[in-house]
Design a protein around this motif. Structure first.
Motif, PDB file in Angstrom:
ATOM      1  N   TYR A   1      -3.368  -0.577  -3.961  1.00 13.96           N
ATOM      2  CA  TYR A   1      -1.943  -0.866  -4.121  1.00 13.96           C
ATOM      3  C   TYR A   1      -1.252   0.448  -4.498  1.00 13.96           C
ATOM      4  N   CYS A   2      -0.035   0.606  -4.045  1.00 16.08           N
ATOM      5  CA  CYS A   2       0.714   1.812  -4.393  1.00 16.08           C
ATOM      6  C   CYS A   2       1.199   1.705  -5.842  1.00 16.08           C
ATOM      7  N   ALA A   3       0.804   2.690  -6.650  1.00 12.93           N
ATOM      8  CA  ALA A   3       1.175   2.648  -8.073  1.00 12.93           C
ATOM      9  C   ALA A   3       2.586   3.183  -8.304  1.00 12.93           C
ATOM     10  N   GLY A   4       3.175   3.755  -7.243  1.00 11.16           N
ATOM     11  CA  GLY A   4       4.529   4.288  -7.400  1.00 11.16           C
ATOM     12  C   GLY A   4       5.593   3.284  -6.975  1.00 11.16           C
ATOM     13  N   ASN A   5       5.180   2.148  -6.488  1.00  6.96           N
ATOM     14  CA  ASN A   5       6.109   1.156  -5.936  1.00  6.96           C
ATOM     15  C   ASN A   5       6.243  -0.019  -6.918  1.00  6.96           C
TER      16      ASN A   5
ATOM     17  N   ASP B   1      -5.967   8.637  -1.774  1.00  3.65           N
ATOM     18  CA  ASP B   1      -4.786   7.954  -1.234  1.00  3.65           C
ATOM     19  C   ASP B   1      -3.559   8.153  -2.129  1.00  3.65           C
ATOM     20  N   TRP B   2      -3.766   8.049  -3.431  1.00  4.92           N
ATOM     21  CA  TRP B   2      -2.634   8.264  -4.345  1.00  4.92           C
ATOM     22  C   TRP B   2      -2.215   9.744  -4.376  1.00  4.92           C
ATOM     23  N   LYS B   3      -3.190  10.602  -4.147  1.00  7.92           N
ATOM     24  CA  LYS B   3      -2.894  12.056  -4.155  1.00  7.92           C
ATOM     25  C   LYS B   3      -1.916  12.404  -3.038  1.00  7.92           C
ATOM     26  N   ARG B   4      -2.074  11.716  -1.906  1.00  6.44           N
ATOM     27  CA  ARG B   4      -1.243  12.026  -0.735  1.00  6.44           C
ATOM     28  C   ARG B   4       0.071  11.248  -0.708  1.00  6.44           C
ATOM     29  N   CYS B   5       0.257  10.332  -1.676  1.00  8.52           N
ATOM     30  CA  CYS B   5       1.413   9.422  -1.592  1.00  8.52           C
ATOM     31  C   CYS B   5       2.607   9.965  -2.377  1.00  8.52           C
ATOM     32  N   PRO B   6       3.754  10.114  -1.726  1.00  7.65           N
ATOM     33  CA  PRO B   6       4.914  10.666  -2.450  1.00  7.65           C
ATOM     34  C   PRO B   6       5.369   9.750  -3.600  1.00  7.65           C
ATOM     35  N   LEU B   7       5.243   8.440  -3.411  1.00  9.73           N
ATOM     36  CA  LEU B   7       5.690   7.526  -4.476  1.00  9.73           C
ATOM     37  C   LEU B   7       4.768   7.615  -5.694  1.00  9.73           C
ATOM     38  N   CYS B   8       3.474   7.673  -5.436  1.00 10.26           N
ATOM     39  CA  CYS B   8       2.515   7.787  -6.551  1.00 10.26           C
ATOM     40  C   CYS B   8       2.702   9.123  -7.270  1.00 10.26           C
ATOM     41  N   GLN B   9       2.913  10.173  -6.486  1.00  9.06           N
ATOM     42  CA  GLN B   9       3.111  11.487  -7.116  1.00  9.06           C
ATOM     43  C   GLN B   9       4.417  11.515  -7.929  1.00  9.06           C
TER      44      GLN B   9
ATOM     45  N   ALA C   1       0.864  -1.195   0.000  1.00  9.34           N
ATOM     46  CA  ALA C   1       0.000   0.000   0.000  1.00  9.34           C
ATOM     47  C   ALA C   1       0.897   1.241   0.000  1.00  9.34           C
ATOM     48  N   CYS C   2       0.304   2.394  -0.221  1.00  6.33           N
ATOM     49  CA  CYS C   2       1.092   3.624  -0.195  1.00  6.33           C
ATOM     50  C   CYS C   2       1.700   3.800   1.207  1.00  6.33           C
ATOM     51  N   PRO C   3       2.947   4.303   1.278  1.00  5.78           N
ATOM     52  CA  PRO C   3       3.648   4.304   2.572  1.00  5.78           C
ATOM     53  C   PRO C   3       2.979   5.142   3.644  1.00  5.78           C
ATOM     54  N   ASN C   4       2.176   6.118   3.243  1.00  9.11           N
ATOM     55  CA  ASN C   4       1.523   6.948   4.261  1.00  9.11           C
ATOM     56  C   ASN C   4       0.129   6.450   4.611  1.00  9.11           C
TER      57      ASN C   4
HETATM   58 ZN    ZN Z   1       1.447   5.204  -3.538  1.00  8.25          ZN
END
Ligand code: ZN
Ligand code: ACM
Length: 528
Positions: free
Chosen positions: A304-308, A342-350, A282-285
């Motif tokens: 799921y975290c799309a940046g990971n 959730d993705w908006k707040r996630c540094p990896l997704c951003q 999941a997103c780290p935050n």
């Molecule tokens: Zn993420």
């Protein structure tokens, strides 16, 4: 002669044969495309032979087995390509010159001394056997040997083929586990009504399929806890999973009945069981990681975290095992109701959005789905996903399952994408009979207005869905509405007739009783 006059003449002849006491009037569901009742009957007896060729052996065995228990007859199965002159026999034949009937059509001719089935494919032969089953007395559905029944069918000529190639049902062990035996029973009944796609929603707050590489996925202790709010809506929640051997067994069972199983592995949202087991995906935050007491279905439903990249590694490993278990050319990847924000707040997704030059989270979802599609295409499979996969751009080869407004379906089909129609107001069986009446199911028109002429072929068909409910509630929610959907999916549009359907359905109640289905006595049909 038009379909309507054929049906009408069948009805009139049916009444006269009834009067002679020879055979019950046919009440076949779904209504065949063309049917002519003729004089006389054919009667199955202990000496009746089922004549097959090598390519219809499986269907012959199925028919013999289906009839054996209620009749008590041990039918002789004879392999012969020269079956022309036999009597007291049922001939099952694949013939190339019936190719105009398409991949599932058939011709069934019942005369006094034999039954002849001819079809271009084994599926067509199988569906002819289902029609024959419904021409027999309802006691044919009995699980016990019956006495005092004459196993008579009326002489009839039927030429039949489906309107749509996708006549599906979605079952949802991903929320409320359904046993292997239950699932097989539903496959049996689907086959009886010539339905051919079982969409198996396997993952969500349950993860209902064993994945060898990730044994933790089926550690039920780690799945989303069940809340009182969930219980108030759906009642009991059963948790469980199918071993890979169970899956193989069910897939093979379905294949024998010409039902293709399409597994759904949900992503990027609706994945709380997987993320409970592997929170690092999941997103780290993700705030719920630190507040296990607040985990529940509604706020635990992150993505799921799309940046990971580990997310994609995990999903590709999971899908690699899924591919080995399911021969379906299409795999369902979900795509619905990603949890907003959730993705908006996630540094990896951003960071991913920036690196890939994407505009927003919708485009990030499109990136996610396209990346999974590319992987599956490399393994020879295509994807199907819910309406939301159109957001941010549809993956090039994707099939859409339209559950929201049909406008998305129209746009996708006009662009050349295949579409399965599950418009929720018409197809969600978890809505009760007040919100989704039997008549509303029967009047559902899968092909939406607004298609360009060449797009109509992209509407593959329809799929009612039952979400969330425990196994013991299924019969009353699914039946008899599934009978209505079966007819919508199979019969010609202009043969649909609500009053005629109700009459046939009423007679069908006896069959469902024999099968042991606890169907809803719909008040429009079973009036006092
Ligand atoms: Zn993420
Ligand atoms: C859906 O009902 N979320 C597909």
């Amino acid at each position: 002669m038009t379909i309507r006059t054929l049906v009408l003449s069948a009805f009139v002849v049916g009444v006269s044969t009834m009067a002679s006491g020879a055979a019950p009037k046919p009440t076949v569901i779904p209504q065949p495309e063309k049917m002519e009742l003729r004089e006389g009957t054919f009667t199955f007896g202990p000496k009746t032979t089922i004549v097959v060729a090598a390519d219809t052996c499986r269907e012959g065995e199925y028919l013999a087995k289906m009839l054996a228990t209620p009749t008590g007859f041990d039918f002789d199965l004879r392999e012969s390509s020269q079956s022309g002159g036999c009597t007291d026999c049922v001939i099952l034949r694949i013939v190339a010159d019936k190719s105009h009937l398409g991949p599932e059509g058939y011709e069934l001719t019942v005369s006094k001394d034999r039954v002849l089935v001819e079809a271009p494919t084994a599926a067509g032969v199988f569906y002819a056997c289902q029609t024959l089953r419904q021409l027999l007395p309802a006691a044919v559905e009995s699980e016990c040997p019956t006495v005092g029944i004459v196993w008579t069918v009326p002489c009839v000529w039927i030429e039949d083929k489906p309107r749509y190639s996708w006549r599906g049902l979605m079952l949802d062990p991903g929320h409320n586990f359904l046993t292997k035996e239950f699932t097989k029973r539903y496959i049996d009944v689907m086959a009886c009504y010539k339905m051919n796609r079982l969409h198996w929603h396997l993952t969500d707050m349950n993860w209902a399929i064993e994945i060898k590489k990730y044994p933790e996925l089926t550690n039920i202790e780690k799945w989303t806890p069940i809340t009182n709010r969930w219980r108030r809506t759906y009642g009991k929640c059963n948790r469980g999973f199918y071993t890979q051997n169970d899956v193989r067994e069910i897939v093979a069972y379905a294949a024998k009945r010409h039902v293709v199983i399409i597994p759904e592995i949900e992503m990027p949202g609706h994945s709380s069981a997987a993320l409970g087991c592997y929170p690092e995906l999941a997103c780290p935050n993700w705030e719920m990681k630190t507040k296990p007491a607040k985990r529940n279905y509604w706020n635990y439903r992150t993505n799921y975290c799309a940046g990971n990249d580990k997310t994609f590694e995990f999903l590709e490993n999971v899908l690699s095992e899924v591919i080995e278990l399911f021969p379906s050319p299409l795999l369902h990847i979900g795509g619905d109701e990603r949890r907003g924000g959730d993705w908006k707040r996630c540094p990896l997704c951003q960071a991913r959005i920036k690196a890939e030059g994407l505009k927003n989270e919708d485009e990030l979802q499109s990136y996610f789905v396209k990346r999974i599609e590319k992987f599956l295409l490399s393994r020879g499979r295509r994807i199907i996903g819910w309406t939301e996969i159109v957001e941010g751009g549809l993956a090039p080869g994707a099939t859409l399952q339209s559950w929201l407004k049909p406008e998305h379906a129209v746009t996708a089909a006009n662009q050349g994408h295949d579409v399965v129609m599950s418009t929720h107001g018409n197809c969600y069986l978890n809505y009760d009979g007040g919100r989704l009446s039997l008549e509303k199911c029967y009047s559902f028109e899968p092909t939406p207005p607004g298609l360009i002429p060449e797009a109509a072929k992209h509407i593959l068909g329809l799929e009612p869905c039952l979400w969330g409910f425990p196994q013991h509630r299924h019969d009353e929610l699914v039946f008899p509405r599934l009978c209505a959907f079966a007819e919508v999916g199979w019969s010609p549009k202009d043969a649909r007739d609500w009053n005629n359907f109700k009459t046939r359905l009423k007679a069908h109640g006896r069959r469902l009783d024999e099968i042991g289905i606890n169907y809803r006595r719909d008040p429009t049909v079973w009036t006092k």
